[in-house]
Every structure is written in C-alpha cells, then in structure tokens.
Design an enzyme around this catalytic site. Structure first.
Site, mmCIF file in Angstrom:
data_model
loop_
_atom_site.group_PDB
_atom_site.id
_atom_site.type_symbol
_atom_site.label_atom_id
_atom_site.label_comp_id
_atom_site.label_asym_id
_atom_site.label_seq_id
_atom_site.Cartn_x
_atom_site.Cartn_y
_atom_site.Cartn_z
ATOM 1 N N LYS A 93 0.821 -1.219 0.000
ATOM 2 C CA LYS A 93 0.000 0.000 0.000
ATOM 3 C C LYS A 93 0.853 1.265 0.000
ATOM 4 O O LYS A 93 0.605 2.183 -0.791
ATOM 5 C CB LYS A 93 -0.951 -0.019 1.204
ATOM 6 C CG LYS A 93 -1.858 1.188 1.280
ATOM 7 C CD LYS A 93 -3.127 0.889 2.043
ATOM 8 C CE LYS A 93 -2.846 0.250 3.388
ATOM 9 N NZ LYS A 93 -2.252 1.174 4.356
ATOM 10 N N THR A 147 3.891 1.518 -0.961
ATOM 11 C CA THR A 147 4.619 1.531 -2.231
ATOM 12 C C THR A 147 3.748 2.104 -3.342
ATOM 13 O O THR A 147 4.193 2.941 -4.132
ATOM 14 C CB THR A 147 5.070 0.090 -2.558
ATOM 15 O OG1 THR A 147 5.761 -0.432 -1.413
ATOM 16 C CG2 THR A 147 5.997 0.049 -3.753
ATOM 17 N N ARG A 155 1.940 8.542 6.896
ATOM 18 C CA ARG A 155 2.174 8.417 8.330
ATOM 19 C C ARG A 155 3.653 8.109 8.599
ATOM 20 O O ARG A 155 4.351 7.572 7.746
ATOM 21 C CB ARG A 155 1.319 7.287 8.910
ATOM 22 C CG ARG A 155 -0.162 7.636 9.016
ATOM 23 C CD ARG A 155 -0.974 6.448 9.474
ATOM 24 N NE ARG A 155 -0.846 5.357 8.512
ATOM 25 C CZ ARG A 155 -1.030 4.086 8.797
ATOM 26 N NH1 ARG A 155 -1.333 3.720 10.030
ATOM 27 N NH2 ARG A 155 -0.913 3.168 7.862
ATOM 28 N N LYS A 172 8.406 -5.861 10.756
ATOM 29 C CA LYS A 172 8.448 -5.251 9.438
ATOM 30 C C LYS A 172 9.819 -4.761 9.027
ATOM 31 O O LYS A 172 10.199 -4.837 7.866
ATOM 32 C CB LYS A 172 7.456 -4.069 9.382
ATOM 33 C CG LYS A 172 6.012 -4.508 9.379
ATOM 34 C CD LYS A 172 5.067 -3.332 9.408
ATOM 35 C CE LYS A 172 4.924 -2.673 8.051
ATOM 36 N NZ LYS A 172 3.908 -1.600 8.081
ATOM 37 N N ALA A 174 -3.992 1.692 12.402
ATOM 38 C CA ALA A 174 -5.397 1.689 11.986
ATOM 39 C C ALA A 174 -6.196 0.593 12.656
ATOM 40 O O ALA A 174 -7.427 0.607 12.617
ATOM 41 C CB ALA A 174 -5.488 1.552 10.470
ATOM 42 N N PHE A 204 -3.998 -0.416 6.897
ATOM 43 C CA PHE A 204 -4.643 -1.715 6.679
ATOM 44 C C PHE A 204 -5.748 -1.614 5.621
ATOM 45 O O PHE A 204 -5.660 -0.788 4.714
ATOM 46 C CB PHE A 204 -5.144 -2.300 7.997
ATOM 47 C CG PHE A 204 -4.032 -2.523 9.005
ATOM 48 C CD1 PHE A 204 -2.918 -3.289 8.687
ATOM 49 C CD2 PHE A 204 -4.084 -1.944 10.269
ATOM 50 C CE1 PHE A 204 -1.883 -3.492 9.605
ATOM 51 C CE2 PHE A 204 -3.046 -2.141 11.184
ATOM 52 C CZ PHE A 204 -1.962 -2.909 10.843
ATOM 53 N N PHE A 208 3.393 -8.708 -8.604
ATOM 54 C CA PHE A 208 4.531 -9.442 -8.045
ATOM 55 C C PHE A 208 5.060 -10.361 -9.134
ATOM 56 O O PHE A 208 4.337 -10.699 -10.079
ATOM 57 C CB PHE A 208 4.125 -10.263 -6.813
ATOM 58 C CG PHE A 208 4.205 -9.484 -5.529
ATOM 59 C CD1 PHE A 208 5.320 -9.589 -4.706
ATOM 60 C CD2 PHE A 208 3.179 -8.648 -5.157
ATOM 61 C CE1 PHE A 208 5.390 -8.860 -3.527
ATOM 62 C CE2 PHE A 208 3.244 -7.909 -3.986
ATOM 63 C CZ PHE A 208 4.360 -8.026 -3.170
ATOM 64 N N TRP A 254 7.060 -0.946 -7.667
ATOM 65 C CA TRP A 254 8.243 -1.410 -6.939
ATOM 66 C C TRP A 254 9.434 -1.436 -7.902
ATOM 67 O O TRP A 254 10.505 -0.931 -7.585
ATOM 68 C CB TRP A 254 7.994 -2.820 -6.368
ATOM 69 C CG TRP A 254 9.001 -3.217 -5.305
ATOM 70 C CD1 TRP A 254 8.814 -3.196 -3.960
ATOM 71 C CD2 TRP A 254 10.339 -3.661 -5.510
ATOM 72 N NE1 TRP A 254 9.949 -3.590 -3.308
ATOM 73 C CE2 TRP A 254 10.904 -3.883 -4.235
ATOM 74 C CE3 TRP A 254 11.135 -3.889 -6.628
ATOM 75 C CZ2 TRP A 254 12.209 -4.320 -4.051
ATOM 76 C CZ3 TRP A 254 12.450 -4.324 -6.455
ATOM 77 C CH2 TRP A 254 12.969 -4.536 -5.168
#
Lengths: 559, 559
Positions: free
Chosen positions: B75, B77, B98, B109, B277, B305, B385, B413
């Site tokens: 998200k 990205t 954020r 992460k 969130a 999220f 992906f 990406w």
C-alpha cells in the site's frame, strides 16, 4: 549586556530577547567544515565528527562547585560566563556542557542552560527535546528490556533467571510510581511476570556508555558488554549473548554526533549527553569534549553537583578513559550557599551573617582540598548575588588569601562574559603551567581500597561499611574479575557524606555502601550509598504546572 | 529506474544508492517559502505551517487496500508510486504519509517507507527517530501519567479513584511484558500502588489528538479535554482539572510542524503522525494533509490496513473533522494476497491457482462495496509481483470488468512512477468528477446505531453484541453526554470480522464490543473488539536481531 540595577528579567525573557546568529555562522567562526554541519533548525546543528580533523589538544578547564543548596550556586552560569570572558580575551574557546533532562525541567528546576546573560541558546529547545539524544537513549534502553522479556517469553534459550535481571527500564521523567513495578502480568500470553523498576534515563548505563564511548565501534563493543542479569547458574548474561548490540547501536547512531549551539555572546558550545552526577558519572560526552579539543585552544566544561560527585568522577573516570589531563578546575561558591552550609535557613539568607558564613566556608575548604588531592590547583569563582554584603565578600576573600587559594569574584548572570574577566585571567595563568593531574586511585587497587580513598580524601569521612547485600555482590564481582574497574559513587549531592542533612564539612562519618552494581559497558562499578534513588519524584507543585505556550507560540514557564 | 530482470535489490540497498536532492531544493520546487523550512539535516525539514499561506483546496486521493495478509500488498509503495506517476504526468502533487512506529520496525516489518523504486527517503532516518515526533508524543503521554500519580501521592486533591484511572503509559516499542503491570510498589515513599498498563505510542490518545488537531490552540483545548479517569463519585477527571495542558502542549509544540522529505523521484512528501489503523484511527495528521492541500493540486495519502479499518476512519472521522471531501479512493490488491484469502497457504503462493484466486476476490469485492457505501468510486490497483501469471491477472481484470470497477495494473516497486501511469490516469479521470462523498453515519445517531452501520455496511457482518463491561461503559458515556462522538473501532486487520482467522469475505458474523473507552481529546469513542491488543508483542526472531551499523556507518537490517 545590561548593567542597570532595575528588577532583573527572567532567564527565558532574556533568552527570548537575545539575537542568535545562524548556526552555520557559529560553525564557520569555530572553523567547523560546513559538510560536517547537519542543521537541526536554524540555531542548532549536529556535528559529524568523522569530518573533523586535527588533534584533540586544547586545554581542559573543569567547572565544579561546593555542595549545592536550595540557594543555588550558578555552576552552568559560571561555565558559560567563563567561556564568554575567555572569548572576550581573544582566546579560541569552546563550551562543552551536558544536555538537560526533562525530569528536573518538568519537576523543580524548569531548565538547565545557565542564566541571565550567561546562557546557551536556544534555551527552549535545549531544555526540551534537543535533537532527540535522550529519546534515543531511552528507546535503546527500553528496546533492550523488551528484547530481554521477549527472549524469556519465547523459550529462554539463554536460561536467564528472571529474578536476577539487573537491567531496568527508563523514562526521562521524574516518576516515583515507576520505581518498583511488576511486569508481565495477565496470563501466559502476556509475558513472564517478574519484579522490575524504572530509572530516570540519565541514570541508564546506556547514557554512561553514550558519554564514554570514543567511536561508533567502541559504542557497539561497550553495548555488547552490558551485563543484563544472570542465568540460573549465576553466570552473567550480556547484550552480546542476546545478539542485539547492532540494533542498539543503530538506534543510537544519529544521536552520537554532538550538538552545536551558541552562548548569548556567540561563543560556540557543544552540548551532548547528560548523566546526573549523583546517580551516574555526571559528565558530558567524551566525543563532544574531544571534538571541542580539536576545534579550540581551551575547552570549558562542567561536571554535576559538588567536587565530591561530578568532579571526582570527571577526574577518576572520564579524564582517565579519554586520556587527557585537565589543566584547571574552577569551584563555584556563593555567599548565600556558604551561609546555608553555616546553618542559616533559606528564608534568612537575605540578612548579613558573617559568623554563619565563616562556619559554612568549611564546605568550600573540603572542595578545595579535593581538587588539590588530584594534583590540581583550584580557582574559586565567588559568584555574586544581589544580597551579598561587602563584609561577607571580604570574609571569603580573606579566607582564600590565608589559605593561598586563587579566588575571583564573578558577576556573569548580570554582565555576561564581562563579569567573568577576573576569573578568566586566573584560569589563563593556571593553564599555562604544566598539569600535575593524577587520578586518586589506581585501577588495580581493591574495590574497598578505592572506596576508602574516595570517602577519606574526597568526602572527608572516616571509612566505608558494606551491607550484606553489597558484600555478596562484591564477592560475585571479584569472582567474575570485574574488580579492576573504576568506582561510580551514587550519593546525595546535598552533603559531603551520604546523609543529605549533614551540611558544612562533616567529619568522622562512615559511608554505607548499600549495593554494588557492575556496569561493564560503561566500565565502572556503581556503588549506591545511603538512600540515594535512581528515579527522582516530582514535588507537590511541579514546574509543569507553570508551563504553557503563549498565543505567539513562545514557551512559558522554563527558567 | 531499473527494468532489468536480474535479482532485485533490497529496499535499503536501493534507498542507499539513490541520489537525494537537498531538502531546500525540494521545498523550493514545492513553492514552500524558505523561511518556513527548518532543516533537520540535509534531507529532512520541519515546515513551519504558520508561514504557509493559501487555501487548502487540493483534491485528496486516499489509498487503501484489501485485508492484509502475510503475502504483502504494497500500500505505501503504491501510494508513493501513484504520486510519482502523477508528477510524471505534470501534476502538482504531494504525498502525505504516516510516520513509522519503532514497534513494527524492531519487530516484524523492519521499516515502512514504501519499497523498491517507490520509496520515501531518507529511508533510515524516517524509520528510526524521524525528527522526534513520536518521542515527543511518548513523553507528553508519560509526563501526564507521572503527574497523575504524583497528584494522588501528594494528597489527591481531585479525589481521583486510582482503581478507575483509564490513562495508560506508553512506549513506542512492541513490549508485551508491559501490557499489565502494577506501579507504585515499595512503601509509602514510592507512590500509591495501583494496576496500570502500557500501550504502544501509536495507540495513545495524544497521537490521535496530534493527528486531528488543526492548530496549537486546538491541540491545547483537546489535551485539556482528555478524561484520565474518574473520582470516587464517578465524575470524570480531565487534564484541564490537573492544569497540565499547557505543559503537554509545550512538549508537543515543535513536533506539530510536519516533516518534509522526498520520494526517490523527487516528489515532495509530508510525513507526519502515525496512529495504527487497527488500534487507533490510522491516518496521518490533519495539519500535514491540509498543508499539502495548500501547496499542491493533488494530495495522495493513505490510511492503515484494509478499507474496513483506516479508510473507514479516514472517511468517518478524519475527513469529517478536517472538513474536506475526498475525491478518489485506490484499493491496493495483489494476486498473492487474494489467493491467501482464497485459502492458499503462504508456502504455496508461487503456484498458479485461479480457483483459489476467484474465491479470494470476495474479499476485494467487500472493500469495493465499502468505498461505494461512502459515495465514492474506487480504483483498484492490482499491484504486480513476479510470480503472478497472466491467467491470474486476467481473472481479476475480468471480475472488475463484470462488476464495473475501475482497475489498473501497477508495477511501481520495479519501475517507480512509470509503473503507476495507468493508475494515475484512472485517478485523474475520477477526481475531475464532482465528489459525492458522504460519511456513513450522522454523529447524533446512537452509539449502537453507528456500530451496526459500520459492522453491516463495512465489515459485511450481521450485527454487534456488547459485553456487560461495554454496556456499563456505554451507560456512563450516555450519562455524560459523550454519545454523539464518532466511533473508532479497534479490530484485527487480518479479517473483515473481529476474528483474525476468518479470511476472504466472512458473512453472518456478530462483532463483540469488549470495551468502549471515551477519548474526549481525540473526539471519538474507542470500541475494542475481539482479542485486539493495544500493545503488540515481539516475534520469536525480532527484526532487531538482524540490525546493525556497517563499518562505513550505514544502516543494516532495515527493509
């Protein structure tokens, strides 16, 4: 530089009215290459020490004080004023101070950046988050705690005995309710229950390491050596065993660069690190001091509280660790504080009282003797307050003359550097003589020998006694081969003894060593004496109650 | 912008290799007056919002996602890549994100700044202390705790019932051992013993206030309204009663200025505030969003999220509070994540599985319906992906066509903005139509009506049930007249329901409201559902174990 006699302005009023130079100009004047300057706003910068070349060979002048009283002595103020005076005398000088902790700022003091016309600026930002150094230290400390508890919760591969964890959590606040806590409550999904406690951030071993490390590499090695507790077999468990020294180093990396600011008179100041001197070693960072020593010819620095605390540790721990010889030591005293040591109550300090003053001078005499015990020649700064009478001032000057101690009157709060010229001239004379500094004890002496030397030669006491707990801890320290480390005494600042009520120059007292806690990362043994606590409490009316942000966005209630 | 097929570099490698523009150049390009730019190093700045004029009238594009899975959706990205694409299409665009929390960074992460060639920089500093905003929030939160406990210890003039304090301490770390603690142990000098607990900083009400306040004045008023607990007579006690809103405002003042950074392609980004969130409202600060809306024509922002969490709160709480109408919503989905929602285990995601994908699309369908329930037209970003097959991609595209949903493939990406051009073109079409946004509920509806609307129209569930505790809390809330506030649901992110295991598009479930906690400063009622916890734990192998500082001083182990 006001020399009028009208009602003096408050420190924050003077600070807010002062015109600061852009920090890049301060850096340029201090010959700091611009690619080493990382601006944090217009008036603060972090200095990338990897880009500062040259040899660290400036003379070091340490400012200490008599035993503090509620009357106030003005040690930071004199430190700043002395540097400004040296600058007025065309010396290449830099100030190296500690960063204030939010604990006292929100608690009783309201700020710690000097006072009057001898301040470092920007006062508000230095007193609050100041580039985040303490926050980084708090975070590294508490990340380690979380990683320890998680290790135990996830199977405890290292067999850590949760009853024998000596690593505590920290906050940079005065918060007595966190002194003794239990964590991990709530059932098997919420961690392993155990007793724990919070210290104030300035007492964290990571703060000490931050201030004693000489490079990022040294920082990481010291972090790895931290003993966090013991296994069920009583073997020490280190941060290296947990394999998290890399993460802690990463958290601290940015903060390790010292912070450049300026005095009201534009003298460059590096402010970095800030352990308390009663519950920690009480000196600014070695990285900042050595960086300042590369950039200037004279570095004026301070250590916390009286010479029995910060200066003793500066001379026995920091100078030895950093490998420099201090050239002069200034002892700050005031008539008001000496009268309190002579038995006068705070409410009566406005009245002339030469007899009490004569009694109180005994406290000053011990601090003078302390500095001489390190082979150094002290200079007394008799820091003026408005209520001092000429008769009182003369009494102190005569005592100094009779005892062959250098002394200078200072009036830096009101006059800035101009009020410190006489002191600066004394200091210049002293530092031009070769240093005869030597530490008080050798590292290979026994722990008890070192303790006795500190108590007898610095506190003026008779000796030490260890509690049963301390004796057991010492036996473990000796078994582990950690007894060749220097001592970091944790002791009340209010008395030369370990009993806060004993003012003046107490004698014949025996200091009780309650606990001995090894801090292998910092490289010293913390000896807790008396009732000293590593987490202060807030007073009934905390300074926080007076704080605010004005309509124009400026800070209110910082002093 | 690499488009080769060799093994992709890691995010930190790409970040370290990128050439950043000086932040003053980014500011100049964004038409930010230079006297509003407070540099924090060369590549970060705080923006003095008092010096930004103009009207906040940029279109707002919100990026949300399907329910997250361990497969990852990207998200952040896509948010960055979409902004870069809009910039490539010559739009005046700004990103509003954020700030990452150290909890997940040190936990699972390892970082939260986008990925590949769609990142914000400097990656390392944004992921670590980032100008100290979270530290300021942590400090304000814990200063309040210390002041509460000190008030009780010093006589408890306000008659605070220590069993009914709802204000918790915080750390910005994952630390399960602090979820349930007892404080104030050790006897009468160490405070008053009571049960307490720590939340993660991103769940603090002060974080929510920080993100919802529209000015320093509003910040102070909101802080004063915080209910910290209740008296023995069950009357609410506020920060205003304790008279410390001024001190808390002072602690937060500097942090309230949003942080300017850049994407790899030089698009300006304001990153500010960061509530989670799932346990908070999940949006960046209103001050940052509105500042960006003054400077650009399009602001691309995200909420945490899936659309059931961050987007629901963005649309029901933040947009209403800030008074703007969002113009478009992007829903990020991946083939891999949709297959997990269709029942495929993570280890098997590399294999083509169109049948499972078809099942998993049900989750996407609910998120599409959610956005339409707010009167907005969604655009799906099908984020590529390497393992996606053409057959799988076609299955999703066909579903979108059949259901008349806009959809664009993205490859940001690998390609940066170029990989988001198709998405950007859809977004430009949508935002040029008039917004038909409306919140899902009116504030004057009852709490239960609001809850039912969220559960039925956003989660796709049947209804809600309140525990006895929640019922009692709701009665007190109604008695105090606080029931006209919006709802901030605390719910697992992994499922549209309150049960983390229910993937896909569960139906007929009833959501349990465990507790309802009034947050009067933030201006919402937090409703805790299921087993959701406001303090995460660390995994068995925390990301911290991989972190380090390399010999050249660069960061290792941030992802």
């Amino acid at each position: 530089m006001s020399t009028t006699t009208k009602k003096p302005k408050s420190d924050i009023e003077i600070a807010n009215e002062a015109t600061m130079k852009p920090i890049v100009e301060i850096a340029e004047n201090a010959k700091i290459p611009l690619d080493a300057v990382e601006q944090y706003g217009r008036f603060k910068a972090k200095i990338d020490t990897s880009k500062i070349s040259g040899t660290a060979n400036a003379k070091v002048v340490l400012v200490t004080a008599i035993s503090p009283t509620p009357a106030g002595e003005g040690k930071s103020t004199v430190t700043v004023g002395l540097a400004d005076a040296l600058q007025q005398l065309n010396q290449r000088v830099m100030v190296a101070l500690r960063e204030p902790s939010l604990g006292p700022v929100m608690g009783v003091k309201g700020g710690a950046t000097g006072g009057g016309y001898a301040q470092v600026l920007p006062m508000e930002q230095i007193n609050l988050h100041f580039n985040g150094d303490f926050h980084a230290i708090t975070t590294a400390n508490n990340a380690l705690s979380a990683l320890i508890d998680n290790h135990i919760h996830q199977g405890n591969e290292l067999h850590i005995d949760s009853r024998r964890i000596i690593w505590k959590r920290v906050v940079d606040l005065n918060d007595r309710a966190l002194r003794h806590v239990t964590v991990g409550l709530g059932g098997p999904l919420q961690g392993v229950p155990r007793e724990d406690g919070f210290d104030i951030t300035v007492a964290s071993e990571i703060m000490a390491i931050f201030c004693l490390a000489t490079s990022i590499k040294d920082l990481k090695q010291r972090l790895a050596r931290i003993v966090i507790g013991y296994t069920y077999d009583r073997e020490p468990v280190t941060v290296g065993d947990l394999k998290v020294e890399g993460a802690l180093t990463l958290i601290l990396k940015e903060a390790m660069n010292p912070n450049l600011v300026q005095t009201i008179e534009g003298t460059p100041a590096l402010i970095h690190g800030g352990p308390f001197a009663n519950i920690a070693h009480g000196c600014n960072s070695i990285i900042a001091t050595q960086t300042a020593r590369k950039l200037a010819d004279i570095v004026v620095t301070e250590a916390g509280f009286g010479s029995d605390l910060g200066a003793e540790k500066f001379l026995n721990i920091k100078a030895r660790e950093a490998g420099f010889e201090p050239s002069a030591v200034v002892i700050v005293a005031t008539i008001r504080a000496l009268k309190m040591h002579g038995g006068v109550a705070k409410a009566n300090l406005v009245e002339e009282n030469v007899a009490a003053l004569q009694d109180g001078i005994a406290n000053l005499a011990q601090h003078v003797a302390n500095i001489r015990n390190f082979g150094l020649e002290p200079v007394i700064a008799l820091n003026r307050f408005i209520t001092d009478t000429e008769k009182e001032l003369q009494a102190v000057l005569q005592w100094a003359e009779a005892n062959e101690v250098r002394i200078a009157r200072t009036n830096v709060w009101e006059e800035g550097g101009k009020g410190g010229i006489e002191l600066a001239q004394h200091v210049l004379e002293v530092i031009n003589q070769p240093s005869t500094y030597k530490p008080l004890y050798e590292l290979q002496e026994t722990v008890e020998q070192k303790l006795v030397k500190i108590v007898q030669q610095v506190y003026g006491g008779a000796g030490v006694q260890l509690t049963e707990v301390a004796k057991r801890q010492l036996a473990a320290i000796e078994k582990n081969g950690w007894d060749n480390l220097p001592i970091c005494m944790a002791k009340t600042q209010y008395s030369l003894s370990d009993q806060p009520g004993l003012l003046g120059r107490p004698t014949d007292f025996v200091v009780t060593i309650r606990e001995i806690i090894p801090k292998l990362g910092a490289g010293f043994l913390v000896c807790l004496t008396g009732d000293i606590m590593t987490m202060p409490g807030l007073p009934k009316q905390p300074a926080a109650l007076r704080m605010d942000v004005a309509e124009d966005g400026s800070a209110v209630g910082l002093f």
